[in-house]
Design an enzyme around this catalytic site. Structure first.
Site, PDB file in Angstrom:
ATOM      1  N   GLN A 219       0.826  -1.210   0.000  1.00  0.00           N
ATOM      2  CA  GLN A 219       0.000   0.000   0.000  1.00  0.00           C
ATOM      3  C   GLN A 219       0.861   1.260   0.000  1.00  0.00           C
ATOM      4  O   GLN A 219       2.003   1.248   0.467  1.00  0.00           O
ATOM      5  CB  GLN A 219      -0.923  -0.024   1.232  1.00  0.00           C
ATOM      6  CG  GLN A 219      -1.981   1.049   1.280  1.00  0.00           C
ATOM      7  CD  GLN A 219      -1.653   2.164   2.239  1.00  0.00           C
ATOM      8  OE1 GLN A 219      -0.665   2.117   2.959  1.00  0.00           O
ATOM      9  NE2 GLN A 219      -2.468   3.193   2.227  1.00  0.00           N
ATOM     10  N   ASP A 221       3.242   4.050   0.125  1.00  0.00           N
ATOM     11  CA  ASP A 221       4.657   4.305  -0.171  1.00  0.00           C
ATOM     12  C   ASP A 221       5.540   3.092   0.057  1.00  0.00           C
ATOM     13  O   ASP A 221       6.751   3.222   0.223  1.00  0.00           O
ATOM     14  CB  ASP A 221       5.161   5.467   0.692  1.00  0.00           C
ATOM     15  CG  ASP A 221       4.967   5.225   2.176  1.00  0.00           C
ATOM     16  OD1 ASP A 221       4.219   4.293   2.536  1.00  0.00           O
ATOM     17  OD2 ASP A 221       5.549   5.966   2.981  1.00  0.00           O
ATOM     18  N   LYS A 222       4.962   1.894   0.072  1.00  0.00           N
ATOM     19  CA  LYS A 222       5.768   0.699   0.309  1.00  0.00           C
ATOM     20  C   LYS A 222       6.626   0.364  -0.915  1.00  0.00           C
ATOM     21  O   LYS A 222       6.428   0.881  -2.001  1.00  0.00           O
ATOM     22  CB  LYS A 222       4.851  -0.487   0.663  1.00  0.00           C
ATOM     23  CG  LYS A 222       3.867  -0.199   1.791  1.00  0.00           C
ATOM     24  CD  LYS A 222       4.558   0.281   3.050  1.00  0.00           C
ATOM     25  CE  LYS A 222       3.603   0.439   4.222  1.00  0.00           C
ATOM     26  NZ  LYS A 222       2.652   1.559   4.069  1.00  0.00           N
ATOM     27  N   SER A 223       7.581  -0.544  -0.710  1.00  0.00           N
ATOM     28  CA  SER A 223       8.543  -0.860  -1.773  1.00  0.00           C
ATOM     29  C   SER A 223       7.872  -1.417  -3.026  1.00  0.00           C
ATOM     30  O   SER A 223       8.379  -1.249  -4.138  1.00  0.00           O
ATOM     31  CB  SER A 223       9.573  -1.864  -1.252  1.00  0.00           C
ATOM     32  OG  SER A 223      10.249  -1.350  -0.124  1.00  0.00           O
ATOM     33  N   LEU A 224       6.763  -2.112  -2.864  1.00  0.00           N
ATOM     34  CA  LEU A 224       5.886  -2.482  -3.970  1.00  0.00           C
ATOM     35  C   LEU A 224       4.569  -1.760  -3.724  1.00  0.00           C
ATOM     36  O   LEU A 224       3.870  -2.062  -2.758  1.00  0.00           O
ATOM     37  CB  LEU A 224       5.648  -3.993  -4.028  1.00  0.00           C
ATOM     38  CG  LEU A 224       6.872  -4.901  -4.189  1.00  0.00           C
ATOM     39  CD1 LEU A 224       6.449  -6.373  -4.130  1.00  0.00           C
ATOM     40  CD2 LEU A 224       7.604  -4.611  -5.493  1.00  0.00           C
TER      41      LEU A 224
END
Length: 429
Positions: A219, A221-224
């Protein structure tokens, strides 16, 4: 962009009188361009990623359990790639990081209402996930580096907690070897809330692979970043099967998650909660995996550049990792040692005026749900009483400044950050 002295490591930066006047007081800001964050549309995405989503939409097959063999679905491919990337036996794509934590706890088979330890310094989703799984959160103090305090963890283990949810908060690893050793002594499972640390490691081992389960988010700003979503990792085949059923695999659909004979788990013995990831998000996440190493390298580069130039600066205490490189690098967190929450709130406002987004985590006027005293759903309306119950975390969170570090930042942007921090720090002093 205002003229300024080039930042250097070590000694103080010398500003002219014009440069030294803070933007919050009418001076010229260090930078005028926006600081990149997810809520302003800052994403790490390519045209290939967009094409993968378009293809999934055009397929008209949006549900993860359709007529195709499971490995041919977007979700099935994504899960198998996750297992290979992390080196785990099983991966389960789900609807959020919160549901991933809850699924791990549900699959552990604890008695309903069991006490479950989690750090007091975390996002509100962690205790919320414990409640979602039907258990009772027990908050554990943090230490000066905002990591889970091992001595306080020993205390709650001795008082009978039945599981530990560890959080790698703001991308910094908790001391997983020590925590797992303590949990093993008491025979309780560890679930890693690796939601904010996708891709970070301790040594050569990925965060999210130390505990019985590792929970992740895709979700914001996560890495994916797929807008919403998450996944769960484990090597425990039977527990994985239970998590699959809980997530919403009904009418023998659990069997699709196993290449050979599935474990003897009765899929009618558990409720189904529809915590599934859909095919469109899975297609995007699977495509994003191709560029994950590049994103991680940029986070590390940017964080290292900033940390090197702020290390040893009087008045701030950079958060120290539990091991060399044991952080993601998507956030800069430091403490203004001895500052009041009001001073820290002013400091964050002054940084924002200089063009660098910042937040004082302990700002009493901010409804920041990373501050445990704002968890009224758990601790009630008396914030003063909540703070008094956890004085150590209250102090350290009250001194903490948080600055997001996008992978899209250039080194010039990082230098702006360093200059802004030094400028505001000089005024505070």
């Amino acid at each position: 962009m205002a003229a300024r002295r080039a930042p250097t490591s070590g000694g103080p930066t010398v500003f002219t009188s014009q440069e030294a006047r803070l933007a919050v007081e009418g001076g010229s800001p260090v930078r005028t361009g926006p600081w990149p964050t997810y809520d302003k549309g800052d994403v790490f995405i390519s045209t290939e990623d967009e094409a993968a989503v378009t293809e999934a939409v055009r397929s008209r097959l949006y549900f993860r359990y359709d007529h195709r063999p499971y490995p041919d679905t977007c979700t099935g491919r994504f899960e198998r790639r996750l297992s290979r990337y992390f080196g785990t036996a099983h991966a389960l794509a789900c609807s959020s990081g919160t549901t991933a934590i809850a699924l791990g706890l549900l699959a552990c088979g604890l008695e309903p209402g069991s006490p479950v330890a989690c750090p007091a310094f975390t996002f509100a989703a962690t205790p919320s996930a414990i409640l979602l799984a039907g258990h009772r959160p027990v908050l554990v103090e943090c230490d000066a580096d905002l990591h889970l305090d091992l001595d306080d963890l020993k205390r709650v283990l001795s008082e009978g907690v039945k599981a530990v949810v560890v959080v790698h908060m703001r991308g910094f690893a908790s001391d997983m070897p020590a925590i797992c050793d303590l949990a093993d002594e008491w025979g309780v499972p560890v679930i890693e809330d690796a939601v904010p640390a996708l891709g970070a490691r301790i040594g050569d081992r990925h965060l999210g692979t130390f505990g019985r389960f590792g929970a992740f988010s895709t979700q914001s700003d996560k890495s994916l970043n797929t807008g919403e979503g998450g996944f769960l990792l484990t090597d425990d085949e039977e527990a994985h099967a239970r998590a699959v059923v809980y997530s919403g695999a009904y009418e023998n659909r659990m069997n699709r998650h196993f290449e050979g004979e599935p474990p003897a788990v009765d899929d009618l013995a558990y409720p189904i909660f529809s915590f599934r990831m859909d095919e469109i998000r899975a297609a995007l996440a699977d495509a994003l995996l191709d560029r994950l190493p590049r994103r991680l390298a940029l986070h590390q580069r940017n964080y290292g550049h900033v940390a090197e130039r702020l290390d040893g600066v009087d008045g701030i205490a950079l958060r120290r990792p539990v091991a060399s490189g044991a952080y993601l690098g998507e956030a800069l967190v430091f403490r203004l040692e001895g500052a009041t929450p009001e001073q820290c709130a002013w400091f964050a406002r002054a940084l924002c005026a200089e063009g660098v987004d910042a937040r004082a985590l302990g700002d009493r006027g901010d409804k920041n749900v990373r501050s445990f005293w704002n968890w009224r759903f758990l601790l009630g309306p008396d914030a003063d009483a909540a703070r008094a119950a956890l004085p150590q975390t209250t102090r350290y969170v009250g001194e903490a400044i948080d600055i997001p570090l996008s992978a899209n930042l250039g080194l010039d942007d990082c230098d702006d950050l360093v200059t802004a921090v030094r400028k505001v720090l000089s005024a505070l002093a």
